[in-house]
Design a protein around this motif. Sequence first.
Motif, PDB file in Angstrom:
ATOM      1  N   TYR A 118      -3.569  -3.236   4.903  1.00  0.00           N
ATOM      2  CA  TYR A 118      -2.707  -4.264   4.672  1.00  0.00           C
ATOM      3  C   TYR A 118      -1.342  -3.726   4.186  1.00  0.00           C
ATOM      4  O   TYR A 118      -1.594  -2.928   3.133  1.00  0.00           O
ATOM      5  N   GLN A 119       0.273  -3.911   4.688  1.00  0.00           N
ATOM      6  CA  GLN A 119       1.419  -3.251   4.038  1.00  0.00           C
ATOM      7  C   GLN A 119       1.815  -4.296   3.864  1.00  0.00           C
ATOM      8  O   GLN A 119       2.323  -5.184   4.146  1.00  0.00           O
ATOM      9  N   ALA A 120       1.292  -4.908   1.918  1.00  0.00           N
ATOM     10  CA  ALA A 120       1.599  -5.875   1.047  1.00  0.00           C
ATOM     11  C   ALA A 120       2.927  -5.538   1.550  1.00  0.00           C
ATOM     12  O   ALA A 120       3.955  -6.525   1.042  1.00  0.00           O
ATOM     13  N   GLU A 121       3.838  -4.361   0.035  1.00  0.00           N
ATOM     14  CA  GLU A 121       5.137  -4.834  -0.180  1.00  0.00           C
ATOM     15  C   GLU A 121       6.189  -5.541   1.301  1.00  0.00           C
ATOM     16  O   GLU A 121       6.294  -5.841   1.000  1.00  0.00           O
ATOM     17  N   GLN A 122       5.527  -3.980   2.526  1.00  0.00           N
ATOM     18  CA  GLN A 122       6.663  -4.465   3.397  1.00  0.00           C
ATOM     19  C   GLN A 122       6.883  -5.954   4.020  1.00  0.00           C
ATOM     20  O   GLN A 122       7.128  -6.725   4.385  1.00  0.00           O
TER      21      GLN A 122
END
Length: 423
Positions: free
Chosen positions: A396-400
């Motif tokens: 999971y690309q949380a910041e993006q």
Amino acid sequence: MDRSGGVRAEPRHPGEFAPMTANTLLTDAVIKNKQLSKRGILERMFTMTFKGFVYPQIWEDPEVDLEALQLDKDSRIFTIASGGCNILNYLTEQPAHIQAVDLNPAHVALTRLKLTALEQLPDHETFFRFFGHADERENKRVYFRDLAPHLDPETRAYWSKRGLRGRRIDMFTRNVYEFGLLGRFIGLLHFVARLHGKNPSHILRAESMEEQRTLFEDVIGPVFDSRVVKALCRMPVSFYGLGIPPAQFEALSSSAGGDMAGLMRSRLERLACDFSIDDNYFAWQAFGRGYDRHQRQAIPRYLRDSNHQILRDNASKVDVVQASMTDFLANCDAESRDRYILLDAQDWMNTEQLTALWSEILRTSAPGARVIFRTAGEESPLPGRVPAEILDRWDYQAEQSLDLGRRDRSSIYGGFHLYIRRD
């Protein structure tokens, strides 16, 4: 790769995919409670309203999508069709194949109409007047002369069917963006605003972002302080025009602490104030009920003259069928897809449905595949609901995701989410 994109015995028309009707597909997706329970009644009301034309335009920002998807000439895309404009926006990047599915036959018909128009209309100007203006008498003549003979029988029957106000295709002579559940929902907001002596379209005259904010505070913001609007915002049925079923409404209301009027005001404030009006076609649709047809800056990329020939050359790469996502993917080969766009459909799903969908996404996805979707609330619905043995295969690309969600010009969702499959 063949044109079907790795689908075994892929059908060409929705009726060939499965004998289920739109009623059955929608019922399976939405109805989860007893018929006479409060939630059950609301679910059945939503299903009845959602069977017809809902979205003349999709409300996900394609520029955000494309940044997350990172498409190239080898990309094999699986997406929900909805209004079809997202598909054409992706097609400007010339991927290898786009497979679109939708539960709603009206959305399938609209998407196929757009694809046929790309291939059959004589030039960009005619195409723009049909879908960019969408309110001229000539569009009906263009339909019967240039489009109807080239449509499949089901799509032609849909647009030629008569109702109380003429044929369905007549919507393109009376501004199609004022029709459908979404168009009528926006129209209701305009009506309430005018009852308060306000005209939302005035914000489109702003010459700076500072002026946009001033106009929002003067014209739009005060409407959400009225008792009528606050009462409407407490009713789940008021949000059916946004395609929000009862379960999604409850999640949204919970995230807002019950203040749905305040939540809607804050999201409209983002739409009106956080992005320049000059090129935000979502703001033009919300506040002006159409596109910027004169300057042609606030329009989707599929309506731009510079993209028209690219779209004509690539329209044959798209297939559209009426089906559920999970059922369709179950008929696809392993590792036959590498891009998935799920819109906000998972907000409709229970744990069993989410697990079934992601089981098929995992099976059909190639290493490095990307999945994007949106949610009414801020959080991803997957952790704790999709089994760890499936979800652990994805990063999971949380910041993006958070950054892309902030930059989504449509501003109506709480969260944007990007998952990338591990190699």
